[in-house]
Design an enzyme around this catalytic site. Sequence first.
Site, short mmCIF file in Angstrom:
data_model
loop_
_atom_site.label_atom_id
_atom_site.label_comp_id
_atom_site.label_asym_id
_atom_site.label_seq_id
_atom_site.Cartn_x
_atom_site.Cartn_y
_atom_site.Cartn_z
N TYR A 1 -8.35 8.80 19.19
CA TYR A 1 -9.11 7.46 19.43
C TYR A 1 -7.87 7.44 20.70
O TYR A 1 -6.40 7.45 20.10
CB TYR A 1 -9.46 6.68 19.10
CG TYR A 1 -8.48 5.76 18.37
CD1 TYR A 1 -7.77 5.88 17.01
CD2 TYR A 1 -7.75 4.98 19.07
CE1 TYR A 1 -7.32 4.81 16.20
CE2 TYR A 1 -7.00 3.59 18.60
CZ TYR A 1 -6.70 3.79 17.27
OH TYR A 1 -5.38 2.74 17.01
N CYS B 1 -8.55 2.92 3.59
CA CYS B 1 -8.90 2.26 5.10
C CYS B 1 -10.08 2.36 5.40
O CYS B 1 -11.25 2.36 5.14
CB CYS B 1 -8.38 3.28 5.98
SG CYS B 1 -6.62 3.84 5.77
N ILE C 1 1.25 -1.38 0.05
CA ILE C 1 -0.12 0.45 0.10
C ILE C 1 0.86 1.78 0.30
O ILE C 1 -0.10 2.45 0.03
CB ILE C 1 -1.58 0.10 1.26
CG1 ILE C 1 -1.66 -0.99 1.28
CG2 ILE C 1 -2.11 1.07 1.09
CD1 ILE C 1 -2.58 -1.65 -0.45
N GLY C 2 1.98 1.33 0.37
CA GLY C 2 2.93 2.25 0.01
C GLY C 2 4.01 2.38 1.39
O GLY C 2 5.05 2.32 0.71
N GLU D 1 -9.19 -2.07 2.59
CA GLU D 1 -8.90 -2.83 4.23
C GLU D 1 -9.91 -3.98 4.11
O GLU D 1 -11.88 -3.46 3.98
CB GLU D 1 -9.64 -2.01 5.44
CG GLU D 1 -9.83 -2.89 6.16
CD GLU D 1 -9.74 -2.12 7.56
OE1 GLU D 1 -9.48 -0.96 7.54
OE2 GLU D 1 -11.12 -2.97 8.02
N HIS E 1 -2.05 -4.27 10.97
CA HIS E 1 -2.55 -3.71 12.14
C HIS E 1 -2.01 -4.69 13.19
O HIS E 1 -1.58 -4.27 14.88
CB HIS E 1 -3.69 -3.20 12.41
CG HIS E 1 -4.15 -2.16 11.08
ND1 HIS E 1 -5.15 -2.41 10.59
CD2 HIS E 1 -4.09 -1.14 11.62
CE1 HIS E 1 -5.01 -1.36 9.57
NE2 HIS E 1 -4.22 -0.75 9.81
N ASP F 1 4.26 12.01 8.05
CA ASP F 1 2.74 11.97 7.68
C ASP F 1 1.83 12.46 6.93
O ASP F 1 2.49 12.24 5.65
CB ASP F 1 2.32 13.05 8.73
CG ASP F 1 0.89 13.06 9.08
OD1 ASP F 1 0.52 12.35 10.21
OD2 ASP F 1 -0.47 13.29 8.17
N GLU G 1 7.75 5.53 0.59
CA GLU G 1 8.02 6.89 1.61
C GLU G 1 8.51 7.59 3.01
O GLU G 1 8.96 7.56 3.77
CB GLU G 1 6.25 6.66 2.42
CG GLU G 1 5.35 6.58 1.14
CD GLU G 1 4.05 5.99 1.76
OE1 GLU G 1 3.36 6.68 2.92
OE2 GLU G 1 2.07 5.66 0.61
#
Length: 773
Positions: free
Chosen positions: A530, A661, A449-450, A683, A713, A507, A502
Amino acid sequence: MVDDARGSDLQSGGLRSVLGTLRGGAWIWREMSSRVRLEERRRRCSERSLGRVEGGARGLVGGACGGWARWTGLGGFVSDLGEIRSGGGAGHARQKGGGGVLRSCSVLLCSNNFRLFCTQACVLDLHPSHFIVPELSPDTAFSYSSHKAVTEYKEAKALGVDTVPVLIGPVSYLLLSKPEKGAEKCFSTLSLLDKVLPVYKEVIAELKAAGASWIQFDEPTLVLDLESDKLQAFTKAYSELESSFSGLNVLVVSYFADVPAEAYKTLTGLNGISGFGFDLVRGTKTLDLVKSGFPSGKYLFAGVVDGRNIWANDLTVSLDTLNALEAVVGKDKLVVSTSCSLMHTAVDLVNETKLDDEIKSWLAFAAQKVVEVNALAKALAGQKDEAFFSANAAAQASRKSSPRVTNEEVQKAAAALRGSDHRRATNVSARLDAQQKKLNLPILPTTTIGSFPQTIELRRVRREYKAKKISEEEYVKAIKEEISKVVKLQEELDIDVLVHGEPERNDMVEYFGEQLSGFAFTANGWVQSYGSRCVKPPIIYGDVSRPKAMTVFWSSMAQSMTSRPMKGMLTGPVTILNWSFVRNDQPRFETCYQIALAIKKEVEDLEAAGINVIQIDEAALREGLPLRKSEHAFYLDWAVHSFRITNCEIKDTTQIHTHMCYSNFNDIIHSIIDMDADVITIENSRSDEKLLSVFREGVKYGAGIGPGVYDIHSPRIPSTEEIADRINKMLAVLESNILWVNPDCGLKTRKYAEVNPALTNMVAAAKQLRKEL
Ligand code: GLN
Ligand code: ZN
């Protein structure tokens, strides 16, 4: 210790109209902890796509929405509760803002079984990305386990501050929970209302015994499109609780959007409630509802100071609104308030060293918003601080006329996009054929994904370059080495479409914002996303343009290291918008179109530099969806249009990827198709292939699609068999010629020790299935 006016007022159990109030108190925690915890938070949170709380059942944290939802799990699940402290913060507000009602932020409930489920992003709504969603079943038993609300109330009181404890309201608690897996069809979480109310009664009784005179219930779900049975649940819940309210003042608040007329009627018809609070910033229709009728003798908490943004309030406009409301509800019944909890905005402008004075004069963070609330309340009471009001008016005027804000050329170009359509001339299947001729990829092509793991060393290099401790030459050399390492690794792994990893980005939004004009950056403007995850959203203050190419240097360098296709990697306009503090002086779509035009230039420059595959990430497209269904179509229309604008003029042979995502796209699948990307990676792995059910139900998807084959994750390494099994499930509903094989999201939060074997197994699974097809 306490400000006299407020202290005596609260002790006498009443609220005077001059009082200002704050919704929730979580910002206070951030302020208090900002010094102590900043380093720790930086370490943990500097990467936007950190994604989830790792390790599954780490406990509960949650509560990022409006300071209302902090629920705790059972036994030992309360790891992060110590972070939330209302008491000391109250002291801060007193110091800065003077009199007012301070609300502590607390909670309470636990159910006997819920799974941890949380994701992240910085725009906060009633989106499950921002709180832990309790999973309930018909057998769920509730008990009063965490006495946090009471403990914190007492803690503040011991410091001399009588706070208003804030509890998530019972109906919103249930409506924002979800049925446990397997129980979805047969059960509504609202059916647990009778079971949950006794716990509320216990909390209320304990708060009352501790001396609380006001309690606030947050019922943000009131702004949703609720059917009448759901509205009836409010009436039922609050009449059930009414007897516990005796001797107490009870406030029920909603926020983040207008309250629909029916919900307004239900809410203001509740018995035993002393006051109602509304967000008068997001949506303006509630104001009309209040003007057309408000129950006599009740307090109106008028949320005129925006709790969700960083702009200074236009005090003159707010004062006019408040004057009009005072005429409706009566002089002693109007309370000036923020529109929602202040946890959604940055903490204190005083901490800002990077912003210049002009921009600072346009802003108000939490500490400044407290002062605004107070100034408005005083003005209403005939004690207008003329100097403060005229400084505010001058700042508003300077923002309106500043040449830093307006770029006419950009304005014109963005305005020209409105009402028109932009899409690539050739249809997707013809484009995919043309691309395949050029790229010559195997079936089930593999990609990532990067990002690749962000090592401590990489972070150090970026930090030192920023601080000018190392030269540009040294920096470029270090990043180049990293890219080369990542390219070699992918070649060894035999991945088909490569990424550069990356390494130059801290960010995915900030990296682009820093190179676009119209953006400003704070030094300490952290906002909780969160749990303990925080982000530092950029501030978009002016018209956006791209002075020069942003990624071409690194992407072409990476492409020169390999003969395989190298993906150019960009963040899309909708995600940049949704993860920034956005200007409030023009519609969001206008700003989004401007960003789209800037990204379009970058896409075209990458193509011209020989990059044949370009990924434009739209990780946050889903979470920008408005709360009310009636507004979905409009948002999706301009958001998807903005995405298409970025690549509408490129060659058929250039392959556009996008990445998203977070699962749960089923309701917007047609909009996703309408983005007209050549390939979408999305995702999937943690949603039990929920995504696939759309295709099972017959939605046709002709473009390339890579539903994530494993969850990045988690540190867990998926086996080849497991991945092959997942791909097989996808092949049951998707044509093999459109299926891609990739992880769920970027790899930046993982370690190489996890990434290497996981990708090895991913490629092995793809190869094994290619043989079988
Ligand atoms: N390209 C980004 C990365 O891999 C995408 C991150 C995201 O989707 N949140 O890190
Ligand atoms: Zn992602």
